[in-house]
Scaffold this active site. Structure first.
Site, short mmCIF file in Angstrom:
data_model
loop_
_atom_site.label_atom_id
_atom_site.label_comp_id
_atom_site.label_asym_id
_atom_site.label_seq_id
_atom_site.Cartn_x
_atom_site.Cartn_y
_atom_site.Cartn_z
N SER A 79 -10.38 -22.59 3.09
CA SER A 79 -9.30 -23.16 3.50
C SER A 79 -8.00 -22.51 2.79
CB SER A 79 -9.25 -24.86 3.12
OG SER A 79 -8.11 -25.15 3.61
N PRO A 80 -6.93 -22.17 3.47
CA PRO A 80 -5.84 -21.72 2.77
C PRO A 80 -5.54 -22.51 1.49
CG PRO A 80 -5.30 -22.23 4.97
CD PRO A 80 -6.60 -22.80 4.98
N GLN A 123 -2.28 -17.32 7.16
CA GLN A 123 -1.57 -18.37 7.62
C GLN A 123 -0.13 -18.24 7.39
OE1 GLN A 123 -1.32 -22.12 5.08
NE2 GLN A 123 -2.40 -23.25 6.68
N TYR A 181 6.46 -29.09 5.16
CA TYR A 181 7.12 -27.74 5.31
C TYR A 181 8.26 -27.60 6.20
CZ TYR A 181 3.82 -26.50 1.50
OH TYR A 181 3.17 -26.69 0.51
N ARG A 210 -1.76 -25.73 12.11
CA ARG A 210 -1.97 -26.67 11.18
C ARG A 210 -1.07 -27.88 11.16
NH1 ARG A 210 -4.35 -27.20 4.85
NH2 ARG A 210 -6.08 -26.81 6.17
N ARG A 261 -11.47 -26.75 -2.41
CA ARG A 261 -11.88 -26.84 -4.07
C ARG A 261 -13.23 -26.54 -4.31
NH1 ARG A 261 -8.48 -32.31 -4.98
NH2 ARG A 261 -6.33 -31.45 -4.66
#
Length: 794
Positions: free
Chosen positions: A428-429, A506, A588, A636, A730
């Site tokens: 994952s980013p 991304q 964002y 996303r 993580r």
């Protein structure tokens, strides 16, 4: 102690007998509105685990219940003319009347006072030290003290009717029938020598369209008999709800949650008496996971244990006992209710999965609650699961490499446009805040290179910003200067040369969440100095009274930012990236247009969802036009803002449809981080249901994210068709070779490691095989033998 239980269902009866068994001197009365040995309903279901809890609490009643049980291991799923059967599920069925009769008899044997045919309208009529409100789903006591208990009752979407039949099913049977109005389903299981429960269910809209709301009871039963005739073998369906007429026997399931479970009643003399909710009065869990009676009995066990423990330690601290009871049971019940919610929603939306082939449809049903996982199914029925894995791998063009191990779903390939990923795992980013002037350096080469060599199919860069002002922090990487292109090309070339992983970029713009410190210096906190102006869909302040205020983006700003995204996309293509993702989530810049919480514009980019989508779609179309046509673009999104008035999962499906129509290949389904007022409901794989909905309603491939931490999670998600890829964050920070390690943990060895690490592969696999064998061996030992082994004496 004087105890009064209002309501003689499983919760009240079982608590009464447990307390009387432990404390014969207690004065215990159970008050029930029905006649002695009379009840309504058909069969109830227990798992083998629940039986173990009952044996420990009261062996005598558990023995009588066990003697009356009808036990089965198999589940059959009937869909589109096919039958899929699996085994090892370990369920027991018993008639509700028989269960209550056993508990009533046990209460009488122990000296509990049973008072029948008494409708309690006022708990004040009873002078007691403890009052149990076990008066069921429509609890009068709960309604009386609603201001204390604060109940939340959610009527679910399906109508269902609880019937019986003399057809004896030899497996727990799920039957699905499509009609001109929609899908109906039956849940059927045997509970005694000649009777089975037969529940018929359909969404409210389907039920009404079929005219069942206007039918008499007899007509609706005849409708069900015709619809499910091939499963009934000529047997009739029976209703024992003689007190109900017409459509009133068809009900919607009410999910009950109470904020508090104890009300302290005071009389004129100042005596305080606790009135404690138990069973359906306190909580409900949908019948599709068979846990309502289980929860009621376990309430009784925990309350009895809590009282005994508190009294033994603190000389009669009833308040402490009740605090412990509610704390422990609230956690257990929430876990079951979360599983029940997943199961309920699955049955409410059978049409979402009806296009699946029967093999995957049945797997999806078996794992619908997320309590039963892929490896759990292997423990239950290894032959069934291996056959299903072979079927799934065959659809991906794979065959078994050997005769001992089928290919797990997470290791099947996946293709979008001209890019084939070797498995279903994505790194994952993850923001690393380690760039200098937007340049990705040696740290990023190490970070992404190590994870590319660690077995994942696709590694994603962290959000890479399209301008200096688009950065979250000064440590965020960019793609807006020539040196950025060169730095990223170096990393892309390394990944391609040293691994068979793909690498994606991304792209994003931080908007109102820009100009902040790196996370370890204060996440979301403004820079101490050197802040730059912020821009977003509408003026906002992310952290109230802390963050900078952003200004509303002008039309000139929108044109400039569009050009920045196009430039960054062209540079990403020149760097050789295999995949592009557009970041429209987490508050964002582009996300600020999508969410009504952050978009209050009055021009063509604000207002309706269609308008709020207009600018993000404009950006997407512009980058799609310059990105290579043989390479995919994912988007996303935040599928749920977790705030009233924000984006909902329903909105997310519409958002996904719009991006699909614009040419998006996949939706990366996250949630939250749009508003600090959010109240997310966490849990393992907690965001996967959003990916499921989008994939199977909008008809576009999805990436599932969030609390996915082991191979079992990935296998379950992919096999059930809930998503096409799983992004793991993580766990990949903790272990760059997470994918290779998880393969070894589940005993799947037909996976390539970097040639430099080949010696480590065989050693890890041997060590994990030894641990599995030891665990299996330990399971066969008695507790005493396990203790001796731990001490080294055996």
């Amino acid at each position: 102690m004087r105890i009064v239980c209002i309501g003689g269902g499983p919760a009240g009866l079982y608590f009464g007998l447990l307390m009387k068994r432990r404390h014969p001197a207690y004065d215990i009365t159970i008050v029930e509105r029905n006649r002695p040995y009379d009840t309504f309903g058909w069969g109830v279901v227990f798992s083998d685990q629940t039986l173990g809890n009952l044996r420990a609490a009261d062996p005598e009643s558990a023995g009588a219940i066990l003697d009356a049980f009808n036990h089965w291991d198999d589940i059959e799923v009937h869909i589109n003319g096919r039958t899929i059967r699996s085994s090892g599920h370990g369920f027991c069925g018993i008639g509700r009347k028989r269960l209550l009769n056993i508990l009533q008899a046990r209460c009488e044997e122990l000296g509990v006072k049973l008072v029948f045919e008494t409708q309690v309208t006022n708990d004040d009529d009873y002078d007691a030290d403890l009052i149990i409100a076990s008066d069921g789903l429509n609890s009068a006591v709960r309604q009386k003290y609603a201001s204390t208990y604060q109940p939340d009752i959610d009527l679910r979407e399906c109508r269902f009717v609880w019937l019986g039949t003399n057809k004896c099913f030899d497996a727990f049977t799920f039957a699905f029938e499509q009609t001109e109005w929609g899908w109906f389903q039956a849940h059927a299981y045997r509970f005694d020598d000649n009777t089975s429960t037969f529940i018929v269910e359909a969404p409210e809209r389907v039920w009404r369209a079929a005219g069942l709301g206007d039918m008499s009871k007899e007509e609706s039963i005849a409708f069900c008999e015709r619809l499910f005739a091939k499963y009934l073998d000529g047997h009739a369906l029976i209703s024992n709800a003689t007190h109900l007429r017409g459509s009133s026997q068809w009900i919607r399931f009410p999910r009950v949650v109470n904020r508090e479970w104890v009300h302290w009643r005071s009389d004129e003399n100042g005596k305080r008496t606790p009135v404690v909710l138990m069973g359906d009065a306190a909580h409900t869990a949908h019948f599709s996971i068979g846990s309502g009676t289980k929860l009621a009995l376990e309430d009784a066990i925990e309350l009895a244990n809590s009282i005994d423990t508190a009294f033994a330690k603190q000389d009669g601290d009833l308040e402490g006992a009740l605090d412990h009871y509610t704390r422990v049971r609230s956690v257990d019940v929430l876990r079951i209710q979360n599983a029940a919610r997943n199961s309920t929603e699955w049955f409410e939306h059978v049409d979402r999965y009806a296009s699946f082939e029967p093999e995957q449809f049945a797997y999806s049903l078996l794992t619908r609650s997320q309590r039963i996982s892929h490896e759990n199914l292997r423990e239950r029925d290894a032959r069934y699961l291996a056959s299903f894995e072979d079927w799934l791998a065959g659809r991906a063009g794979l065959e078994r490499a050997d005769k001992t191990r089928s290919v797990p779903p997470m290791f099947t390939p996946f293709t979008l446009r001209g890019v084939t990923l070797k498995n279903r795992v994505v790194v994952s980013p993850m923001a690393q805040y380690s760039a200098v002037d937007g340049i990705a350096g040696d740290y990023h080469l190490m970070h992404l290179g190590a994870r590319a060599m660690g077995g994942a199919a696709l590694v994603m860069t962290e959000m890479t910003c399209v301008s200096p002002q688009a950065r979250i922090t000064p440590g965020c990487p960019g793609m807006y200067a020539p040196e950025h292109l060169h730095a990223w090309k170096r990393i892309v070339d390394f990944v391609h040369a040293q691994s068979d992983a793909k690498i994606g970029m991304q792209l994003g713009h931080a908007g109102a969440k820009a100009s902040t410190r790196v996370s370890w210096e204060g996440i979301d906190q403004p820079l101490a100095d050197g802040n730059w102006p912020l821009v977003s869909a509408s003026p906002q302040q992310y952290l109230r009274d802390v963050s900078q205020w952003s200004r509303e983006a002008s039309h000139d700003d929108l044109r400039e930012i569009e050009a920045q995204f196009v430039r960054a996309t062209e540079m990403a293509a020149a760097a050789g990236f295999d995949w592009l993702e557009l970041h429209c989530a987490h508050g964002y810049f582009l996300s600020s247009f999508l969410s009504p919480l952050t978009n209050r514009r009055r021009d063509e980019y604000g207002g309706s969802l269609e308008n709020r989508l207009r600018y993000p779609l404009r950006i997407f179309k512009s980058i799609r036009a310059v990105w290579p046509q043989d390479k995919p673009i994912s988007v996303r999104i935040s599928a749920h803002d977790w705030v009233d008035g924000g984006t909902t999962p329903d909105d997310a499906v519409d958002i996904a449809r719009a991006f699909k129509a614009a040419g998006a290949d996949m939706i990366d389904v996250s949630s939250g981080q749009v508003s600090k007022d959010e109240k997310p409901v966490f849990g393992r794989m907690f965001q996967t249901p959003f990916a499921d909905r989008i994939r199977n309603e909008a008809g576009i491939a999805t990436i599932a994210v969030g609390a996915i931490s082991e191979a079992d999670h990935v296998n379950s998600i992919i096999a059930a068709g809930r998503a096409d890829l799983c992004a793991v964050a993580r766990p990949h920070l903790a272990n760059p070779s997470w994918t290779l390690t998880e393969a070894a943990k589940i005993g799947y060895f037909d996976i390539a490691w970097p040639k430099q690490y080949a010696a480590a592969k065989s050693q890890l696999e041997r060590n994990l095989e030894r641990e599995r064998a030891m665990a299996t061996d330990n399971a066969r030992l008695s507790p005493q033998e396990r203790a001796q082994r731990a001490e080294g004496s055996i």
